[in-house]
Scaffold this motif. Sequence first.
Motif, short mmCIF file in Angstrom:
data_model
loop_
_atom_site.label_atom_id
_atom_site.label_comp_id
_atom_site.label_asym_id
_atom_site.label_seq_id
_atom_site.Cartn_x
_atom_site.Cartn_y
_atom_site.Cartn_z
N SER A 170 0.81 -1.22 0.00
CA SER A 170 0.00 0.00 0.00
C SER A 170 0.84 1.27 0.00
CB SER A 170 -0.93 -0.03 1.21
OG SER A 170 -1.79 -1.13 1.11
N PRO A 171 0.44 2.26 -0.83
CA PRO A 171 1.19 3.51 -0.91
C PRO A 171 0.60 4.62 -0.04
CG PRO A 171 -0.31 3.36 -2.76
CD PRO A 171 -0.58 2.14 -1.89
N ASN A 172 1.47 5.49 0.44
CA ASN A 172 1.07 6.80 0.91
C ASN A 172 1.56 7.78 -0.15
OD1 ASN A 172 -0.27 7.03 3.58
ND2 ASN A 172 1.44 5.72 4.21
N ILE A 173 0.62 8.49 -0.80
CA ILE A 173 0.98 9.44 -1.85
C ILE A 173 1.04 10.82 -1.19
CG2 ILE A 173 0.34 10.37 -4.11
CD1 ILE A 173 -1.49 7.91 -4.46
N VAL A 174 2.22 11.43 -1.20
CA VAL A 174 2.42 12.66 -0.42
C VAL A 174 2.76 13.83 -1.34
CG1 VAL A 174 3.83 13.74 1.37
CG2 VAL A 174 3.16 11.34 1.61
N PHE A 175 1.94 14.90 -1.24
CA PHE A 175 2.18 16.13 -1.99
C PHE A 175 2.79 17.18 -1.07
CE2 PHE A 175 -0.99 13.91 -4.43
CZ PHE A 175 -0.65 14.17 -5.75
N SER A 176 3.45 18.15 -1.68
CA SER A 176 4.18 19.14 -0.87
C SER A 176 3.24 20.04 -0.07
CB SER A 176 5.08 19.99 -1.77
OG SER A 176 4.30 20.55 -2.79
N ASP A 177 1.94 20.06 -0.40
CA ASP A 177 1.01 20.91 0.36
C ASP A 177 0.33 20.15 1.50
OD1 ASP A 177 -0.61 19.24 -1.07
OD2 ASP A 177 -1.90 20.80 -1.92
N CYS A 178 0.95 19.04 1.92
CA CYS A 178 0.35 18.28 3.03
C CYS A 178 0.68 18.95 4.37
CB CYS A 178 0.89 16.84 3.03
SG CYS A 178 2.64 16.75 3.47
#
Length: 480
Positions: A254-262
Motif C-alpha cells: 500500500s502507498p502513501n501518496i504525499v504532496f508538498s502541500d500536506c
Amino acid sequence: MERIQMYVNGTWVEAKNGDVIEVKNPANGELITTIPRGTEADVNEAVRAARSAFNQKEWVMIKPHERGELLMKVAAKMKNERDELAKLETLDVGKPLTQGYADVDAAIRYFEFYGGAADKVMGETIPIEDGMIDYTVREPVGVTAHIIPWNYPIQIISRSVAAAIATGNTVVVKSAEDTPMTANKMTEYFHELGLPNGVFNHVTGYGHEAGAALCSHPHIQHITFTGSVPTGKTVMKLAAENVVPVTLELGGKSPNIVFSDCDVEKTVETVVRSIIQNAGQTCSAGSRLIIEESFKDQFLEKVVSKFESLKIGPGIEDSDVGPILNKKQFDRILGMIDRAKSDGRLITGGERVLIKGCENGFYIKPTIFDEVPYECEIAQEEVFGPVLTVLTFKDEEEALKLANSTDYGLVTGIWTSNINRAHKLAHSVESGQVFINNYGAGGGVQMPFGGYKRSGFGREKGFIALYNYTQLKNIAIKFQ
Ligand code: NAD
C-alpha cells in the motif's frame, strides 16, 4: 502456561493422532505452549458438529436479537478481560502492548457491531404486477470456515466469526499455528457464555494439513481466508472443487501518496506509524512512500530521524517496534533487504538488532530504501517487515501510475490540502480503501475492507460483510 486444546461440539479435545506443535514467544524464542496438530480426521469431526448444529436449527431459529445479545455478552466479557487479552496477543505475536490493546478494542467493536446488526439483515419487496407480491429473504449459508493468519489473530477471528454467527451460521475456525492464544480465549468465552454446542468450533494445526482439510470439506458452504496470495490461490482451488464461495483477504503493497502541500508533521507521523505498526507485519502496511520529487528531501529527513528514534524491543515493554515473528520470516525479510541494496539506496536500517536478554528474538532496524525503480522487487512485493520504499513523482499523473503499478490494491493514503486533487486521485487509484489525510480511520470496523487486484475480493467489516454469510432467496406469491 496451560496447554491449548481444540474445541469441537462443545468439548475440549486433543488431536486424534496425539501430535502437538510448539508455540514460541517471538520476543525471545521461548516456548509458550503447545497446540494439537489437528489433521483431516479432527477437521471432519468439527465440520460434522457444525453441520449437525446447523441442521438442528436451534441457532438459526432463535430470535435474531437474541443471537445479537450473545455476541454483546462476548464483547462485554472481552472488555472485562481486556488486559489479559492484550498481553496474550503481545506475547503470542510480539507486537507492542499498545497495539495489543488496540487489536482487542477493535475485536470488541466487531462483536458489538455485528451483535447490534443481527436483527437488521433485511430483504426487499419487489414490484412485479398487480396481484403478486415478490420479496427476498436472506438466509444463513450453513457451515462457514474461517482460516486465520498469524499477524492479527484476535481482530481477524472476531471480524468474520461475529458476522457469521450473527446471521445464524455455524462456524469452524482454523487459527494460525504460530499464534493461537487469543483464538483459544475467544473459544473459552463462547463455551462459558453458553453458545449451543457445535455452533463454534476451533481446530488448530498446520495449514497444509488442518487448513487444507477444512477448505476442501464438502460440507463447508463458505470460506473466509485471510493470508498470503499463494495460499489464497490454493484455497480458491480447493473451494472450486465443491463450488463454494470464498472471501479472500490477501496481502498488500500500500502507498502513501504525499504532496508538498500536506500537513507535514501529521503526514510524517502517520507514514511512519503505517509501516512500523506490528513491525511492518500488517497487510495494510504503508510500505511505499510515493512523494513529490521537489519535496522529498525535506520530508524524508524527518522520516529518517523518526525511524532512528524508534525504540526497538520486546512488545511487552511497549517499545515502538517489536520482533519479527520467527526466523523464517526474518530470513525472508533480510533476503529482500539484501537484494534491494543493488536496486536502490539504503538510507537507514537494513540490519538485525540484538536485544540484551532476548538474543533468540529476531529484531530488524526500521529500514528505508530511496531511489528505487518502481519495477524492482522491493517496490513490488510485500516484505512483511519494517521496510519503507521511496518512489518519486513530478505530477499527479505520475503519482497515479506509480500507485497503481503493483499487483496489489488494498489501501491507499493521499496527503494533500488540495481537495480536488485528492478526490480525483481517490477515484482513480486501484484500491479497496482510500484515506485522505489519514490512514486507517481509527480502525473503524464499520468501513468495508478488502482488496482490488491480487489483494483479494469480497469485503469484510461493515454491514456489507453480513451478506458474505447469507444467501438470497426470492419468493413470489400470486393472489388466488
Ligand atoms: P499464510 O497464507 O501463510 O497463512 C494464513 C493461514 O492459512 C494460516 O492459518 C495457515 O495455516 C493457513 N494455510 C496455509 N496453507 C494452507 C492451505 N494449503 N490450505 C488452507 N489453509 C492454509 O499467511 P500468514 O503468513 O499467516 O499471514 C500473512 C499474510 O496474510 C500476508 O500476506 C498478509 O498481507 C495477509 N493478511 C491479509 C489481511 C487482510 O485482511 N487483507 C490481514 C492480515 C494478513
